[in-house]
Design a protein around this motif. Structure first.
Motif, PDB file in Angstrom:
ATOM      1  N   GLY A 445     -25.026  12.007 -24.937  1.00  0.00           N
ATOM      2  CA  GLY A 445     -26.394  11.836 -25.418  1.00  0.00           C
ATOM      3  C   GLY A 445     -27.131  13.134 -25.620  1.00  0.00           C
ATOM      4  N   GLU A 447     -25.117  16.460 -26.385  1.00  0.00           N
ATOM      5  CA  GLU A 447     -24.337  17.363 -27.219  1.00  0.00           C
ATOM      6  C   GLU A 447     -23.291  16.546 -27.971  1.00  0.00           C
ATOM      7  OE1 GLU A 447     -22.676  20.520 -24.940  1.00  0.00           O
ATOM      8  OE2 GLU A 447     -24.514  20.907 -23.827  1.00  0.00           O
ATOM      9  N   GLU A 448     -23.302  16.692 -29.266  1.00  0.00           N
ATOM     10  CA  GLU A 448     -22.358  15.929 -30.086  1.00  0.00           C
ATOM     11  C   GLU A 448     -20.931  16.369 -29.821  1.00  0.00           C
ATOM     12  OE1 GLU A 448     -21.514  14.866 -34.810  1.00  0.00           O
ATOM     13  OE2 GLU A 448     -23.227  16.106 -34.229  1.00  0.00           O
ATOM     14  N   ALA A 449     -20.723  17.687 -29.600  1.00  0.00           N
ATOM     15  CA  ALA A 449     -19.370  18.190 -29.395  1.00  0.00           C
ATOM     16  C   ALA A 449     -18.770  17.608 -28.124  1.00  0.00           C
ATOM     17  CB  ALA A 449     -19.392  19.719 -29.314  1.00  0.00           C
ATOM     18  N   THR A 451     -19.471  14.757 -26.771  1.00  0.00           N
ATOM     19  CA  THR A 451     -19.165  13.349 -27.007  1.00  0.00           C
ATOM     20  C   THR A 451     -17.843  13.204 -27.758  1.00  0.00           C
ATOM     21  OG1 THR A 451     -21.532  12.864 -27.090  1.00  0.00           O
ATOM     22  CG2 THR A 451     -20.028  11.212 -28.000  1.00  0.00           C
ATOM     23  N   LEU A 452     -17.593  14.071 -28.722  1.00  0.00           N
ATOM     24  CA  LEU A 452     -16.340  14.027 -29.480  1.00  0.00           C
ATOM     25  C   LEU A 452     -15.148  14.312 -28.576  1.00  0.00           C
ATOM     26  CD1 LEU A 452     -17.443  15.848 -32.775  1.00  0.00           C
ATOM     27  CD2 LEU A 452     -17.004  13.407 -32.461  1.00  0.00           C
ATOM     28  N   ASP A 455     -14.296  11.205 -26.564  1.00  0.00           N
ATOM     29  CA  ASP A 455     -13.566  10.229 -27.380  1.00  0.00           C
ATOM     30  C   ASP A 455     -12.135  10.685 -27.594  1.00  0.00           C
ATOM     31  OD1 ASP A 455     -15.829   8.689 -27.521  1.00  0.00           O
ATOM     32  OD2 ASP A 455     -16.477   9.507 -29.447  1.00  0.00           O
ATOM     33  N   TYR A 481     -22.157   4.002 -21.730  1.00  0.00           N
ATOM     34  CA  TYR A 481     -21.485   4.663 -22.853  1.00  0.00           C
ATOM     35  C   TYR A 481     -19.975   4.691 -22.620  1.00  0.00           C
ATOM     36  CZ  TYR A 481     -20.195   8.322 -26.186  1.00  0.00           C
ATOM     37  OH  TYR A 481     -19.598   9.020 -27.196  1.00  0.00           O
TER      38      TYR A 481
END
Length: 508
Positions: A445, A447-449, A451-452, A455, A481
């Protein structure tokens, strides 16, 4: 510690040593006075008993004589007197008068007896320091019973107290009510109560009391001496010795303190002495929040009372060559604390961090097998967390990992994502699970990096069909999440429970 403080400390210790030496010397001096006083007291009591016993013996021997004051009776008294040591005269009492004596013979007119000072329990009447009935110029003690009167020799106690001893003493009856003889200044010298505490301690006035046996004469002796000398030879020697010894010890203490204050020395003492504590943080299934296991975490509180972070003392222990000792200490403590719960629920496990040094130790597998056997725990209830950066290129490490898994122990890759991970690494390790580092959980929620990467790691765990443990879950948002993306994952973090001592960990 500054030079000034060290010098002040050594000086203070020297002064304390000097004072301790003076005090010790004073105690020795007082002990010598006490010994001297006790010896004098015992001699005086023994002498007083001999005097009393002789008087009683003569009274008993003279009681059954011929006609009172006859020539034969006086002759008998003279024989008794001749064999006496402490008695100067023996007389006969008739109608309250002294009728005759061995020394004076028979009197035409008897001499009246004064009232006695007191009477003992055995019936003997005593006159203490009384003028002689015949010649008042003679002063002494007298004892009488029935018709016999004995005169104690004025010099019966010559030599008491010893010349120059400075001792005051007096002879009293057992109850202390009557004084039989005084030596020196005794107006304030009293017989102490029986069973009372010792009155000497460190006072300059020393006092000793002693009584004859109950079956013997009704006598007690109390003596006193004073000691005002502080700097006699013992005190001088001991004060100098104490100052030197204290200075030397202070120097050793300073050196020891400087050495002991180092973190390495304190940590070494804690690990080798078993002073490392073990806390346990729960691991829970994300989907059900049911307990899956515990991670055993080392905790160390320094002697100053400060909690030291594992991120500081664990690498320090490994750098000092104590990593294997630390691991074995944590392992032994964890199995001791959790063996009942692990035996009761085979689905639970305890995970323990191991280092590269442990994996290179040929004896480590035997240690683990002995440990689980001792507590009756199956190897599958123990998971070993291997840091991702452990050198699998080292054949010994890889061989140990495979041997441990073959024996039944679980193997997790810890802090996954922080090292040089690749699929070949995971394939070689053949781990049972990977633990995603907390720094990626914090990125949810934010940092996009991050989160990637989460995944991506979830995808790797699915592809290799190995378990996934996610560290650092602190909020419900993070838990939701992760649950949406990998319901089979295990979570660890403050949301599911903080690390705590065994007595405070969750029951389910």
């Amino acid at each position: 510690m500054s030079r000034f403080r060290i010098a002040a400390f050594v000086l203070m210790m020297s002064a304390l040593g000097f004072l301790a030496g003076v005090a010790a010397g004073r105690l020795i001096e007082l002990g010598q006075v006490d010994d001297k006083l006790a010896a004098h007291n015992s001699r005086l009591l023994a002498h007083a008993q001999r005097v009393a016993q002789e008087s009683q013996r003569l009274i008993a021997a003279a009681t059954h004589g011929a006609a009172l004051c006859s020539d034969s009776d006086v002759a008998t008294l003279r024989v008794l007197l001749f064999n006496a040591t402490f008695v100067r005269d023996i007389g006969r009492i008739q109608d309250g008068l002294l009728a005759c004596s061995a020394a004076w013979g028979a009197f035409e007119e008897g001499h009246p007896l004064p009232a006695p000072a007191f009477t003992l329990q055995n019936g003997i009447q005593l006159w203490v320091g009384a003028a002689n009935i015949v010649d008042r110029r003679i002063v002494g003690d007298m004892a009488a019973r029935d018709d016999v009167l004995v005169f104690t020799a004025p010099g019966a106690y010559d030599g008491f107290p010893e010349p120059g001893s400075g001792i005051d003493a007096k002879i009293v009856t057992r109850d202390g009510a009557h004084v039989l003889r005084r030596f020196g200044r005794t107006h304030d010298l009293e017989l102490p109560p029986r069973g009372g505490p010792p009155a000497n301690s460190l006072w300059s006035e020393r006092r000793v009391a002693e009584c004859a046996p109950e079956a013997d004469a009704d006598l007690c002796v109390v003596s006193r001496a004073r000691s005002h000398a502080w700097f006699q030879l013992p005190a001088m020697i001991l004060s100098a010795t104490g100052a030197l010894a204290a200075a030397f010890l202070a120097g050793l203490c300073v050196m020891w303190r400087l050495h002991a204050n180092s973190a390495k020395t304190e940590l070494r003492r804690a690990i080798l002495g078993g002073d490392i504590q073990v806390h346990y943080q729960p691991l829970r299934q994300l989907a059900t929040r049911r307990l899956a296991g515990f991670e055993a975490l080392a905790r160390w509180r320094s002697r100053s009372g400060r909690d030291v972070s594992p991120g500081l003392f664990v690498p320090l222990a490994e750098a000092m060559g104590l990593g294997r000792d630390l691991t074995r200490l944590v392992t032994s403590q964890a199995l001791r604390d959790l063996h009942e719960r692990l035996r009761a629920n085979p689905a639970l496990y305890v995970s323990i961090n191991v280092s590269a040094a442990d994996l290179k130790d040929a004896a480590y597998r035997s240690f683990l097998l002995d440990a689980v056997s001792e507590w009756g725990i199956p190897p599958a209830s123990v998971a070993l967390e291997v840091t991702e950066g452990s050198p699998l290129s080292d054949g010994h490490v890889l061989t140990m990992v495979k041997a441990l898994r073959a024996t039944g122990f679980k193997v997790f890759i810890d802090d996954f994502g922080t090292g040089h991970s690749n699929l070949n690494y995971l394939a070689e390790m053949q781990a049972d699970a990977i633990k995603l580092d907390r720094r990626f959980t914090r990125a949810i929620g934010a940092e996009e990096a991050g989160t990637l990467i989460i995944d991506h790691v979830i995808g790797i765990s699915r592809a290799l069909r190995i378990g996934l443990i996610i560290e650092g879950i602190e909020t419900e948002e993070q838990a939701r999440y992760l649950l949406a993306r990998e319901p089979a994952a295990v979570g660890q973090g403050w949301l599911f429970g903080r690390a705590a001592p065994v007595g405070d960990i969750a029951a389910d």
